[in-house]
Write an enzyme that holds these catalytic residues in place. Structure first.
Site, PDB file in Angstrom:
ATOM      1  CE  LYS A 149      34.563  43.023  44.311  1.00 46.93           C
ATOM      2  NZ  LYS A 149      34.466  44.097  43.339  1.00 46.93           N
ATOM      3  CE  LYS A 162      44.292  42.568  47.729  1.00 51.61           C
ATOM      4  NZ  LYS A 162      44.657  42.567  46.301  1.00 51.61           N
ATOM      5  CE  LYS A 178      38.073  35.850  39.433  1.00 42.05           C
ATOM      6  NZ  LYS A 178      37.503  36.942  38.635  1.00 42.05           N
TER       7      LYS A 178
END
Ligand code: TRP
Length: 357
Positions: free
Chosen positions: A209, A206, A124
């Site tokens: 969103k 995967k 991140k």
């Protein structure tokens, strides 16, 4: 008192499960089949705490109005999916102040070195390099607080959260060892049927969103038409048509099906989606899909998925309309959660030497 103590249930002291989900963006079918369906299935056997982790979401910049709306939408969608607030405790993390309070204490029992090794922090901080905040670094400590406050026996976690759960265990063990038994040491809960839904556009990735390509992800709020269009435009590979015999082999040998999915991820994903939407066995699926070309297969899967999701979306729209009811549900959830969290925090404060009034 009964109404605020979730342990005062007829089924007695069931093992405790805690899980959390961030209110950033809507739920998609990857969340539904990978996590939420398992949550729903666990509600009778376990005392479940499900928390919408808004404190975690601000570790990445959020638009305040969106965060607020997403929190309410997530609540409504979880209920629409089958989270039953008579059985489970559903609450928003920021409504229960003990999460932030315990996280602070645990910050003082966690090493800088331990947190530097967290792969999610490393990932991140590359993705959001313009805004790497202390909260992002301390994210796993807050997650440990979520889990340890409820003395959770088990935590259902995906692959990406295993390292964080491991850290929660280390922190709990260290605290227990320093003082005396305070926290239950949580175990990972690996569901028997953890479905892995892949992106419709890049089936080796995967479903997510935050995919830039909106055609890649089916959200639970998508209309029937949107669902069908996304599946009809799914990326597939070119290759042999499947025969009924192939499906018979898949149904007796799970490994051969896994290998097939690995070698033909696009088609494999469609078959998995069909399986999830219809609950049919691979043998039965063979009768529907064998010998068909990609166009036909996609249409069949598209219709099945649209039919499967339709009732959930209808329930969601109904629940979402009544904001007062949602507020009542969340405040009841916060009260039940607080009743448990408060006891753990009180013990912790005492053990570390805070002077109590
Ligand atoms: N970090 C988790 C995720 O991103 C969400 C989460 C927060 C969580 N607190 C938790 C999951 C406690 C399990 C238990 O998916």
């Amino acid at each position: 008192m009964n109404s605020v103590n979730p342990f005062d249930t007829k089924s007695g002291n069931r093992p405790v499960i805690l899980s959390g989900i961030q209110p950033t963006g809507g739920l998609h079918i990857g969340n539904l089949f990978g996590a939420i369906k398992n949550w729903v299935a666990m509600q009778d056997e376990y005392q479940c705490f499900f928390t919408i982790v808004d404190l975690h979401s601000i570790t990445i910049k959020q638009v305040p109005a969106e965060l607020r709306r997403n929190t309410l939408e997530m609540t409504a969608m979880l209920i629409a999916c089958g989270i039953d607030t008579d059985k489970s405790v559903l609450f928003v993390q920021s409504h229960v102040p003990e999460h932030a309070q315990l996280a602070w204490v645990l910050n003082c029992y966690t090493g800088m070195g331990e947190l530097s090794r967290m792969t999610q922090f490393k990932d991140k901080s590359v993705q959001h390099s313009e805004n790497i905040v202390v909260g992002l670094f301390a994210y796993p400590v807050l997650m440990a607080a979520d889990i340890l406050l409820y003395q959770a026996d088990m935590v259902p976690v995906g692959e990406d959260q295993k390292q964080h759960l491991e850290l929660s265990r280390d922190i709990a063990q260290r605290f227990n060892h320093n003082y005396s038994d305070t926290f239950k040491i949580p175990e990972p809960y690996i569901p028997q049927t953890g479905a892995r839904i892949m992106s419709l556009q890049e089936p080796t990735k995967k479903m997510s969103k935050s995919d830039g390509n909106t055609k890649a992800t089916i959200f639970l709020t998508d209309s029937d038409e949107e669902i069908k269009n996304k599946i009809r435009r799914a990326v597939t590979d070119s290759g042999e048509l499947l025969t009924e015999k192939d499906f018979e082999i898949f149904s007796v040998n799970q490994e051969s099906f896994s290998e097939f999915i690995y070698s033909r991820p696009g088609l494999g994903n469609l078959i998995s989606l069909y399986q999830l939407a219809t609950s049919k066995s691979l043998n039965e699926i063979g009768k529907d899909l064998a010998g068909k070309g990609f166009g036909d297969i996609k249409s069949i899967v598209a219709d099945a998925m649209a039919n499967h999701l339709n009732p959930t979306r209808t329930r969601y729209n109904e629940i979402r309309k009544d904001e007062n009811k949602l507020k009542e549900i969340l405040s009841a959830g916060a009260e039940k959660a607080h009743a448990v969290a408060f006891k753990t925090l009180r013990k912790v404060y005492k053990k570390v030497g805070f002077y109590a009034l």
